[in-house]
Design a protein around this motif. Structure first.
Motif, PDB file in Angstrom:
ATOM      1  N   PHE A 107       0.832  -1.196   0.000  1.00  0.00           N
ATOM      2  CA  PHE A 107       0.000   0.000   0.000  1.00  0.00           C
ATOM      3  C   PHE A 107       0.872   1.253   0.000  1.00  0.00           C
ATOM      4  O   PHE A 107       1.810   1.361   0.769  1.00  0.00           O
ATOM      5  N   GLY A 108       0.570   2.181  -0.886  1.00  0.00           N
ATOM      6  CA  GLY A 108       1.299   3.444  -0.932  1.00  0.00           C
ATOM      7  C   GLY A 108       2.540   3.429  -1.791  1.00  0.00           C
ATOM      8  O   GLY A 108       3.245   4.429  -1.884  1.00  0.00           O
ATOM      9  N   ASP A 109       2.836   2.309  -2.428  1.00  0.00           N
ATOM     10  CA  ASP A 109       3.993   2.215  -3.305  1.00  0.00           C
ATOM     11  C   ASP A 109       3.748   3.103  -4.525  1.00  0.00           C
ATOM     12  O   ASP A 109       2.768   2.936  -5.235  1.00  0.00           O
ATOM     13  N   LYS A 110       4.626   4.077  -4.757  1.00  0.00           N
ATOM     14  CA  LYS A 110       4.397   5.063  -5.825  1.00  0.00           C
ATOM     15  C   LYS A 110       5.267   4.778  -7.037  1.00  0.00           C
ATOM     16  O   LYS A 110       6.384   4.308  -6.908  1.00  0.00           O
ATOM     17  N   VAL A 111       4.733   5.122  -8.196  1.00  0.00           N
ATOM     18  CA  VAL A 111       5.479   5.000  -9.441  1.00  0.00           C
ATOM     19  C   VAL A 111       6.395   6.218  -9.579  1.00  0.00           C
ATOM     20  O   VAL A 111       6.093   7.302  -9.083  1.00  0.00           O
ATOM     21  N   SER A 112       7.502   6.034 -10.256  1.00  0.00           N
ATOM     22  CA  SER A 112       8.454   7.115 -10.504  1.00  0.00           C
ATOM     23  C   SER A 112       7.923   7.997 -11.633  1.00  0.00           C
ATOM     24  O   SER A 112       7.739   7.527 -12.759  1.00  0.00           O
ATOM     25  N   LEU A 113       7.666   9.258 -11.340  1.00  0.00           N
ATOM     26  CA  LEU A 113       7.156  10.190 -12.347  1.00  0.00           C
ATOM     27  C   LEU A 113       8.113  10.331 -13.535  1.00  0.00           C
ATOM     28  O   LEU A 113       7.674  10.308 -14.682  1.00  0.00           O
ATOM     29  N   PRO A 114       9.432  10.454 -13.318  1.00  0.00           N
ATOM     30  CA  PRO A 114      10.337  10.519 -14.476  1.00  0.00           C
ATOM     31  C   PRO A 114      10.246   9.272 -15.371  1.00  0.00           C
ATOM     32  O   PRO A 114      10.348   9.378 -16.591  1.00  0.00           O
ATOM     33  N   ALA A 115      10.025   8.102 -14.779  1.00  0.00           N
ATOM     34  CA  ALA A 115       9.896   6.879 -15.573  1.00  0.00           C
ATOM     35  C   ALA A 115       8.632   6.922 -16.427  1.00  0.00           C
ATOM     36  O   ALA A 115       8.631   6.476 -17.572  1.00  0.00           O
ATOM     37  N   VAL A 116       7.542   7.464 -15.872  1.00  0.00           N
ATOM     38  CA  VAL A 116       6.295   7.591 -16.631  1.00  0.00           C
ATOM     39  C   VAL A 116       6.492   8.563 -17.791  1.00  0.00           C
ATOM     40  O   VAL A 116       6.090   8.283 -18.926  1.00  0.00           O
ATOM     41  N   LEU A 117       7.112   9.699 -17.527  1.00  0.00           N
ATOM     42  CA  LEU A 117       7.343  10.687 -18.580  1.00  0.00           C
ATOM     43  C   LEU A 117       8.259  10.144 -19.675  1.00  0.00           C
ATOM     44  O   LEU A 117       8.033  10.372 -20.860  1.00  0.00           O
ATOM     45  N   GLU A 118       9.284   9.414 -19.276  1.00  0.00           N
ATOM     46  CA  GLU A 118      10.207   8.824 -20.242  1.00  0.00           C
ATOM     47  C   GLU A 118       9.475   7.807 -21.128  1.00  0.00           C
ATOM     48  O   GLU A 118       9.661   7.791 -22.347  1.00  0.00           O
ATOM     49  N   ALA A 119       8.625   6.994 -20.527  1.00  0.00           N
ATOM     50  CA  ALA A 119       7.857   6.010 -21.303  1.00  0.00           C
ATOM     51  C   ALA A 119       6.862   6.703 -22.227  1.00  0.00           C
ATOM     52  O   ALA A 119       6.670   6.280 -23.369  1.00  0.00           O
ATOM     53  N   ALA A 120       6.229   7.763 -21.736  1.00  0.00           N
ATOM     54  CA  ALA A 120       5.248   8.488 -22.557  1.00  0.00           C
ATOM     55  C   ALA A 120       5.909   9.139 -23.774  1.00  0.00           C
ATOM     56  O   ALA A 120       5.307   9.219 -24.845  1.00  0.00           O
ATOM     57  N   GLU A 121       7.152   9.573 -23.611  1.00  0.00           N
ATOM     58  CA  GLU A 121       7.878  10.177 -24.732  1.00  0.00           C
ATOM     59  C   GLU A 121       8.211   9.149 -25.812  1.00  0.00           C
ATOM     60  O   GLU A 121       8.452   9.511 -26.965  1.00  0.00           O
ATOM     61  N   LYS A 122       8.224   7.863 -25.463  1.00  0.00           N
ATOM     62  CA  LYS A 122       8.538   6.803 -26.424  1.00  0.00           C
ATOM     63  C   LYS A 122       7.335   6.410 -27.280  1.00  0.00           C
ATOM     64  O   LYS A 122       7.481   5.650 -28.229  1.00  0.00           O
ATOM     65  N   ILE A 123       6.156   6.921 -26.950  1.00  0.00           N
ATOM     66  CA  ILE A 123       4.965   6.569 -27.723  1.00  0.00           C
ATOM     67  C   ILE A 123       5.082   7.190 -29.112  1.00  0.00           C
ATOM     68  O   ILE A 123       5.283   8.406 -29.247  1.00  0.00           O
ATOM     69  N   LYS A 124       4.956   6.357 -30.127  1.00  0.00           N
ATOM     70  CA  LYS A 124       5.030   6.826 -31.503  1.00  0.00           C
ATOM     71  C   LYS A 124       3.602   6.924 -32.041  1.00  0.00           C
ATOM     72  O   LYS A 124       2.802   6.004 -31.868  1.00  0.00           O
ATOM     73  N   PRO A 125       3.281   8.027 -32.705  1.00  0.00           N
ATOM     74  CA  PRO A 125       1.928   8.154 -33.260  1.00  0.00           C
ATOM     75  C   PRO A 125       1.660   7.057 -34.291  1.00  0.00           C
ATOM     76  O   PRO A 125       2.553   6.686 -35.043  1.00  0.00           O
ATOM     77  N   GLN A 126       0.446   6.557 -34.272  1.00  0.00           N
ATOM     78  CA  GLN A 126       0.068   5.501 -35.200  1.00  0.00           C
ATOM     79  C   GLN A 126      -0.341   6.121 -36.538  1.00  0.00           C
ATOM     80  O   GLN A 126      -1.150   7.042 -36.578  1.00  0.00           O
ATOM     81  N   ALA A 127       0.242   5.623 -37.592  1.00  0.00           N
ATOM     82  CA  ALA A 127      -0.101   6.129 -38.931  1.00  0.00           C
ATOM     83  C   ALA A 127      -1.510   5.701 -39.289  1.00  0.00           C
ATOM     84  O   ALA A 127      -1.902   4.569 -39.060  1.00  0.00           O
TER      85      ALA A 127
END
Length: 77
Positions: A56-76
């Motif tokens: 309970f209360g274990d938090k995700v790393s915000l920088p890791a989320v942002l880094e992963a979100a930047e890897k999303i490539k738009p779908q053609a």
């Protein structure tokens, strides 16, 4: 995790961290369900980040989320 979660040191540390930072909530609901965060890429990219609460209360790393979100490539289209 049920009752054993109350005896884990990390759970109490997370509780006091939230309490000191002024967390207020209604504290209603299931109470025994752990959460998680997924960042899913477009198309066939799949899961770019998976974080599951271990206690309970274990938090995700915000920088890791942002880094992963930047890897999303738009779908053609």
């Amino acid at each position: 995790m049920m009752l054993s979660g109350l005896f884990r040191l990390g759970v109490w540390q997370n509780f006091f961290r939230a309490w000191r930072s002024g967390y207020s909530g209604n504290l209603e609901g299931e109470g025994f369900t752990l959460g998680g965060v997924y960042v899913v890429g477009a198309g066939s990219q799949g899961i770019l980040l998976e974080h599951r609460e271990k206690e309970f209360g274990d938090k995700v790393s915000l920088p890791a989320v942002l880094e992963a979100a930047e890897k999303i490539k738009p779908q053609a289209s």
